[in-house]
Design a protein around this motif. Structure first.
Motif, PDB file in Angstrom:
ATOM      1  N   HIS A 177      58.356 -23.421  41.685  1.00 56.30           N
ATOM      2  CA  HIS A 177      59.359 -23.732  41.873  1.00 56.30           C
ATOM      3  C   HIS A 177      60.784 -22.919  42.067  1.00 56.30           C
ATOM      4  N   ALA A 178      61.138 -22.538  40.561  1.00 54.71           N
ATOM      5  CA  ALA A 178      62.189 -21.289  40.790  1.00 54.71           C
ATOM      6  C   ALA A 178      61.955 -20.455  42.064  1.00 54.71           C
ATOM      7  N   ALA A 179      61.126 -19.887  42.349  1.00 50.70           N
ATOM      8  CA  ALA A 179      60.280 -17.930  43.027  1.00 50.70           C
ATOM      9  C   ALA A 179      60.410 -19.286  44.109  1.00 50.70           C
ATOM     10  N   PHE A 180      59.526 -20.334  44.509  1.00 45.90           N
ATOM     11  CA  PHE A 180      60.079 -20.519  45.525  1.00 45.90           C
ATOM     12  C   PHE A 180      61.914 -20.975  46.428  1.00 45.90           C
ATOM     13  N   GLY A 181      62.578 -21.832  45.692  1.00 46.47           N
ATOM     14  CA  GLY A 181      64.176 -21.326  45.777  1.00 46.47           C
ATOM     15  C   GLY A 181      64.690 -20.965  46.126  1.00 46.47           C
ATOM     16  N   ILE A 182      64.568 -19.519  44.971  1.00 43.69           N
ATOM     17  CA  ILE A 182      65.066 -18.224  45.719  1.00 43.69           C
ATOM     18  C   ILE A 182      64.649 -17.152  46.678  1.00 43.69           C
ATOM     19  N   LEU A 183      63.317 -17.476  47.306  1.00 47.80           N
ATOM     20  CA  LEU A 183      62.212 -17.429  48.538  1.00 47.80           C
ATOM     21  C   LEU A 183      63.127 -18.069  50.031  1.00 47.80           C
ATOM     22  N   LEU A 235      74.585 -13.606  48.499  1.00 42.10           N
ATOM     23  CA  LEU A 235      73.050 -13.058  48.185  1.00 42.10           C
ATOM     24  C   LEU A 235      73.386 -12.019  47.017  1.00 42.10           C
ATOM     25  N   ALA A 236      74.154 -11.285  47.068  1.00 46.34           N
ATOM     26  CA  ALA A 236      74.006 -10.248  46.110  1.00 46.34           C
ATOM     27  C   ALA A 236      74.745 -10.547  44.934  1.00 46.34           C
ATOM     28  N   VAL A 237      75.295 -12.251  44.688  1.00 46.10           N
ATOM     29  CA  VAL A 237      76.274 -12.641  43.800  1.00 46.10           C
ATOM     30  C   VAL A 237      74.877 -13.007  42.618  1.00 46.10           C
ATOM     31  N   VAL A 238      74.484 -13.700  43.977  1.00 49.20           N
ATOM     32  CA  VAL A 238      73.318 -14.979  43.169  1.00 49.20           C
ATOM     33  C   VAL A 238      71.612 -14.283  42.826  1.00 49.20           C
ATOM     34  N   MET A 239      72.090 -13.159  43.346  1.00 52.40           N
ATOM     35  CA  MET A 239      70.667 -12.524  42.852  1.00 52.40           C
ATOM     36  C   MET A 239      71.101 -11.109  41.780  1.00 52.40           C
ATOM     37  N   TYR A 240      72.558 -11.046  41.841  1.00 51.53           N
ATOM     38  CA  TYR A 240      72.809 -10.993  40.029  1.00 51.53           C
ATOM     39  C   TYR A 240      72.738 -11.765  39.170  1.00 51.53           C
ATOM     40  N   ILE A 241      73.578 -12.896  39.640  1.00 55.00           N
ATOM     41  CA  ILE A 241      73.275 -13.475  38.418  1.00 55.00           C
ATOM     42  C   ILE A 241      72.182 -14.557  38.419  1.00 55.00           C
ATOM     43  N   VAL A 242      71.049 -14.541  38.520  1.00 55.54           N
ATOM     44  CA  VAL A 242      69.788 -15.147  38.835  1.00 55.54           C
ATOM     45  C   VAL A 242      69.040 -14.457  37.580  1.00 55.54           C
TER      46      VAL A 242
END
Lengths: 261, 261
Positions: free
Chosen positions: A183-189, A236-243
């Motif tokens: 669910h988390a991987a598909f959520g990020i996708l 996108l950059a900040v969300v990817m960094y936080i995740v």
């Protein structure tokens, strides 16, 4: 019995006694979360400003199709970026909440994104039909279609698996735990696809509305459209960094234990 | 002494004796890696096919600026998607190699991507200058500029930190170990930005070349352009899936130990 109570308590919240965060780590955390919040609210505010200042606001009427179209970028940015972004980040922001509350907030933010995406989609579909333009021909529309499909599937699967199945809490714990990473991987996708759909959509809009020649002179409206795109990239950059930052995550033992709620 | 040797050996490769992979896991691994390989080669092949079949091939001459432009999408897709994609996936594909070889292959694939990106950038810059079109006005160019900047910084930092600093292997081990997650996170971000730049570029190209009306009729060339975009999205999904799957990663103890090489 005395020993079990505090463990139960800890397993239901994001707070870990074992891992105290230092001042530096808190500073980084506060800075990044504040930046994400400002960007997520700012990108929707900028889109609304662009629409009112350059595109004459909103409407839903046969004689004002252009104003009706304006609902499309605004609602899609709100749904796919602002609400979905907050919904993803909730698992990092609300670290001291009980997990069930974070889940409910996650569901609520997606429930806010849902009508935005549906109305945003209907607005452009109706606009195309009114103007006699074909639907689903562009790369933007194909990406958007996949993003909407994934969003819908994720919402239904998430709602049934992580909220409704709590009726049978213990019996479904293993199933739910195994579903979390998927669910988390598909959520990020879905989020990244939403970003791609927004960026290709902004490119289309700039070329349709300003035209190639005017856009190449970079008028004020072109700068605003590009700025919305840049804000989405920054999100996108900040969300990817936080995740990706393990330190921002709840303690792994808590995560596994708290799947029960 | 006898005990140290096998540990040293293991720490230098991706192979872990402790974690034997089951048939099902190997099947999933082989399937996903094959899919990624087919897509990564396929997307460049499709771009070359598009150029020869619909855009009359390549050139670098004052009297053929359109053919010179064709180098831009082909080389950018090769650099940012195919070579960079393989370079990212090497850390999952070559699990049984010694780490230093994987590092060198990673550097070689990026060294292949580097001239592609530079020549691809010069091709469009020269095309714009020849045709009297402004540079860096579109959202696509802004995203591409950031992606190129990040790619360059990552390459320089990676080359000095993970290859040149091996001269002082033990003294820099901690520094290099702390740099790994940052380099990896920015690497994925660069890849995602490359994807965004390609998708907005394809949208621009479809509208510039076919025009809005012809594109909306979805001619064969429009389908090919969209298909390139869909292939890039599929690559993004597969790469994100592979990178997020912990099972595809080398054993965490190996990873930490092997930073020495």
């Amino acid at each position: 019995m005395v020993l079990r109570f505090p463990f139960k308590q800890r397993s239901r919240s994001y707070e870990s006694d074992e891992h105290e965060r230092g001042a530096c780590e808190w500073c980084e955390y506060a800075l990044v979360i504040t930046l994400a919040t400002v960007l997520l609210i700012g990108v929707s505010a900028l889109t609304i400003f662009w629409t009112f200042f350059y595109r004459e606001g909103y409407a839903w009427a046969d004689e004002l199709p252009e104003k009706q179209f304006n609902l499309h970028p605004t609602l899609m940015v709100a749904g796919f970026i602002t609400f979905s972004g907050f919904s993803v980040l909730l698992y990092r922001i609300c670290r001291c909440f009980r997990r069930i509350y974070v889940k409910l907030l996650h569901a609520i933010f997606h429930a806010l994104a849902f009508p935005c995406i549906v109305i945003g989609f209907l607005a452009v579909l109706d606009f195309h039909n009114k103007k006699g333009i074909n639907n689903f021909y562009s790369l933007h529309s194909w990406i958007g279609f996949v993003a909407m499909g994934l969003f819908g599937i994720q919402y239904v699967v998430g709602f049934f698996s992580f909220l409704l199945l709590l009726i049978c809490n213990k019996g479904t714990a293993n199933f739910r735990a195994s579903l979390v990473p998927i669910h988390a991987a598909f959520g990020i996708l879905t989020f990244v696809l939403g970003v791609c759909a927004c960026l290709t959509g902004l490119t289309e809009k700039a070329l349709f509305t300003l035209g190639a020649e005017r856009y190449s002179g970079l008028p004020d409206e072109g700068v605003i459209i590009n700025a919305i795109g840049v804000a989405i990239i920054a999100i996108l950059a900040v969300v990817m960094y936080i995740v990706s930052r393990n330190k921002f995550k709840a303690d792994s033992r808590d995560m596994t234990a708290s799947v029960d709620l």
